[in-house]
Design an enzyme around this catalytic site. Sequence first.
Site, PDB file in Angstrom:
ATOM      1  N   GLY A  24      40.759  12.251  17.961  1.00 56.73           N
ATOM      2  CA  GLY A  24      42.133  12.201  17.452  1.00 56.73           C
ATOM      3  C   GLY A  24      42.729  13.557  17.117  1.00 56.73           C
ATOM      4  N   LYS A  25      42.215  14.614  17.732  1.00 60.53           N
ATOM      5  CA  LYS A  25      42.729  15.956  17.428  1.00 60.53           C
ATOM      6  C   LYS A  25      44.179  16.122  17.850  1.00 60.53           C
ATOM      7  CE  LYS A  25      39.709  18.018  19.966  1.00 60.53           C
ATOM      8  NZ  LYS A  25      39.109  16.779  20.487  1.00 60.53           N
ATOM      9  N   GLU A  93      44.265  21.828  22.951  1.00 61.08           N
ATOM     10  CA  GLU A  93      43.171  22.156  23.883  1.00 61.08           C
ATOM     11  C   GLU A  93      42.862  23.659  23.870  1.00 61.08           C
ATOM     12  OE1 GLU A  93      41.437  19.842  25.288  1.00 61.08           O
ATOM     13  OE2 GLU A  93      42.744  18.099  25.072  1.00 61.08           O
ATOM     14  N   GLN A  95      40.354  25.344  23.281  1.00 69.64           N
ATOM     15  CA  GLN A  95      39.066  25.832  23.809  1.00 69.64           C
ATOM     16  C   GLN A  95      39.201  26.389  25.222  1.00 69.64           C
ATOM     17  OE1 GLN A  95      39.737  22.561  23.415  1.00 69.64           O
ATOM     18  NE2 GLN A  95      39.365  21.600  25.396  1.00 69.64           N
ATOM     19  N   CYS A 149      30.769   6.822  17.519  1.00 68.65           N
ATOM     20  CA  CYS A 149      29.701   6.814  18.518  1.00 68.65           C
ATOM     21  C   CYS A 149      29.731   5.493  19.288  1.00 68.65           C
ATOM     22  CB  CYS A 149      28.337   6.991  17.849  1.00 68.65           C
ATOM     23  SG  CYS A 149      26.954   6.890  19.002  1.00 68.65           S
ATOM     24  N   CYS A 184      22.259   9.727  18.870  1.00 71.03           N
ATOM     25  CA  CYS A 184      22.415   9.137  20.206  1.00 71.03           C
ATOM     26  C   CYS A 184      22.705  10.175  21.293  1.00 71.03           C
ATOM     27  CB  CYS A 184      23.535   8.092  20.188  1.00 71.03           C
ATOM     28  SG  CYS A 184      23.198   6.715  19.055  1.00 71.03           S
TER      29      CYS A 184
END
Length: 208
Positions: A24-25, A93, A95, A149, A184
Amino acid sequence: MTLSERAGSTMGRIEIITGGMFSGKSEELLRRMRRALIARQRVQVFQPEADTRGADERIVTRDNRDLEAITVRSSLELRERLLLGVEVVGVDEAQFFDDGLVALATELADLGVRVIVAGLDQDYRREPFGPMPALLSVAEYVDKMHAVCVRCGAPAHYSQRIAGGSDQLQVGDSESYEARCRRCYVPFEPETSEAVPLLSAASSVEEG
Ligand SMILES: [Zn+2]
């Protein structure tokens, strides 16, 4: 009056919204930008060219003023497209940006601009991603978001790659990644080193 004198009345800052995929960024970034618009502040949102998913996302306000994310190829182009007097700058975004984004964010905040940066903190191998580690260091405020998860329902901190190759910049969505927690998460092994159409993934590769 110079830009820095004008900025004297407001205190700039850097805010980071980070975490894994599906946490949810972008929604949180848009929520903050929308509130700034309601407050009648001058805002701009940028996204890197590498990200195609957000191309048609726009922020629509109640009085129907809308704001489209501006796609740029580098932090240099972002700098060139800043409007005079901009008060809030959003970057999605992050990154995928070059390291120049760190200096630019700092410079803007020093001038009184509120800079809100959203981006992945880690890649699919859990390595720090692009300029994000440095941005986390210089930011006043950091929010780590969590997805759920898909295996066990716990808060998920990782973007688990489930298909494709070993390229860090593989852009994809739920067909290539899923949210996983620490228990996981498993290191991803590419099916083959050669580029194979993702169609072959339709033969459903089950992981242990
Ligand atoms: Zn789990």
